[in-house]
Design a protein around this motif. Structure first.
Motif, short mmCIF file in Angstrom:
data_model
loop_
_atom_site.label_atom_id
_atom_site.label_comp_id
_atom_site.label_asym_id
_atom_site.label_seq_id
_atom_site.Cartn_x
_atom_site.Cartn_y
_atom_site.Cartn_z
N LEU A 67 -6.51 3.83 -2.73
CA LEU A 67 -5.56 2.86 -3.26
C LEU A 67 -4.40 2.64 -2.29
O LEU A 67 -3.96 1.51 -2.09
CB LEU A 67 -5.01 3.32 -4.62
CG LEU A 67 -6.01 3.34 -5.77
CD1 LEU A 67 -5.38 3.98 -7.01
CD2 LEU A 67 -6.50 1.93 -6.07
N LYS A 68 -3.94 3.70 -1.68
CA LYS A 68 -2.80 3.60 -0.77
C LYS A 68 -3.20 2.99 0.58
O LYS A 68 -2.36 2.44 1.28
CB LYS A 68 -2.14 4.97 -0.57
CG LYS A 68 -1.50 5.52 -1.84
CD LYS A 68 -0.44 4.58 -2.40
CE LYS A 68 0.21 5.16 -3.64
NZ LYS A 68 1.36 4.38 -4.09
N ASP A 69 -4.48 3.04 0.92
CA ASP A 69 -4.97 2.41 2.15
C ASP A 69 -5.25 0.92 1.98
O ASP A 69 -5.41 0.21 2.97
CB ASP A 69 -6.26 3.10 2.64
CG ASP A 69 -6.00 4.47 3.24
OD1 ASP A 69 -4.84 4.78 3.59
OD2 ASP A 69 -6.98 5.25 3.35
N ASP A 70 -5.30 0.45 0.75
CA ASP A 70 -5.62 -0.95 0.45
C ASP A 70 -4.33 -1.74 0.27
O ASP A 70 -3.52 -1.44 -0.61
CB ASP A 70 -6.45 -1.00 -0.85
CG ASP A 70 -6.91 -2.39 -1.23
OD1 ASP A 70 -6.31 -3.38 -0.77
OD2 ASP A 70 -7.86 -2.49 -2.01
N PRO A 71 -4.08 -2.75 1.11
CA PRO A 71 -2.84 -3.53 1.00
C PRO A 71 -2.61 -4.15 -0.38
O PRO A 71 -1.47 -4.31 -0.80
CB PRO A 71 -2.99 -4.62 2.07
CG PRO A 71 -3.98 -4.07 3.04
CD PRO A 71 -4.91 -3.20 2.23
N SER A 72 -3.69 -4.45 -1.11
CA SER A 72 -3.53 -5.08 -2.42
C SER A 72 -3.11 -4.10 -3.53
O SER A 72 -2.67 -4.53 -4.59
CB SER A 72 -4.82 -5.80 -2.83
OG SER A 72 -5.83 -4.88 -3.15
N THR A 73 -3.25 -2.80 -3.26
CA THR A 73 -2.89 -1.80 -4.28
C THR A 73 -1.89 -0.76 -3.78
O THR A 73 -1.46 0.10 -4.55
CB THR A 73 -4.16 -1.09 -4.79
OG1 THR A 73 -4.83 -0.45 -3.69
CG2 THR A 73 -5.10 -2.05 -5.48
N ARG A 74 -1.53 -0.84 -2.53
CA ARG A 74 -0.66 0.17 -1.89
C ARG A 74 0.66 0.39 -2.63
O ARG A 74 1.15 1.51 -2.73
CB ARG A 74 -0.39 -0.28 -0.46
CG ARG A 74 0.54 0.62 0.32
CD ARG A 74 0.70 0.15 1.74
NE ARG A 74 -0.60 0.25 2.39
CZ ARG A 74 -1.07 -0.65 3.26
NH1 ARG A 74 -0.36 -1.70 3.58
NH2 ARG A 74 -2.26 -0.48 3.80
N ALA A 75 1.26 -0.67 -3.15
CA ALA A 75 2.59 -0.56 -3.77
C ALA A 75 2.56 -0.01 -5.19
O ALA A 75 3.61 0.30 -5.75
CB ALA A 75 3.27 -1.92 -3.75
N ILE A 76 1.39 0.11 -5.78
CA ILE A 76 1.30 0.62 -7.15
C ILE A 76 1.54 2.13 -7.13
O ILE A 76 0.82 2.86 -6.46
CB ILE A 76 -0.08 0.31 -7.78
CG1 ILE A 76 -0.30 -1.21 -7.84
CG2 ILE A 76 -0.19 0.94 -9.17
CD1 ILE A 76 -1.70 -1.62 -8.24
#
Length: 131
Positions: A67-76
């Protein structure tokens, strides 16, 4: 208040945490595996993820790294739920990308306090916010 994804494979823990979150005014999405959680996070973009560390198949820390490596979910923000509260575990959990952790057994005041803190911190860092 906010949409929260609860990732937990233990039915009793799931029921308790989901009840506490719902009583706190949150909408709760539930997943029992890391794979299911990854799909839900990408589809629903919850405001927060509560991630069990020990899950069948892929563990919660591996899922958090994805999740943290994915730009679309990093901020969650992701808060780990763990029965492991030994020396070194907090560092290992944070190194995986978790924004905090809650030791099991879950205490409702601590759960709601950590959720509120994580949501507030995320709103400060992302003024548009998430619901």
């Amino acid at each position: 208040m906010a949409t929260i994804l609860l990732v937990e494979d233990n039915p009793a823990n799931m029921k308790l945490a989901a009840f506490v979150l719902a009583q706190g005014g949150h909408d709760v999405l539930c997943a029992t595996s890391a794979d299911e959680a990854l799909v839900l996070v990408r589809e629903r973009q919850p405001a927060l993820v509560l991630m069990d560390v020990q899950l069948p198949g892929m563990d919660g820390l591996t899922a958090t790294r994805q999740l943290k490596d994915d730009p679309s979910t990093r901020a969650i923000p992701v808060i780990a739920l763990t029965a492991f509260a030994m020396r070194g575990d907090a560092e290992r959990i944070r190194a995986a990308g978790c924004d905090g952790y809650i030791a099991k057994p879950i205490r409702y005041q601590q759960l709601l306090g950590e959720v509120a803190r994580a949501l507030e911190n995320n709103n400060e860092n992302n003024p548009v916010g998430r619901s």
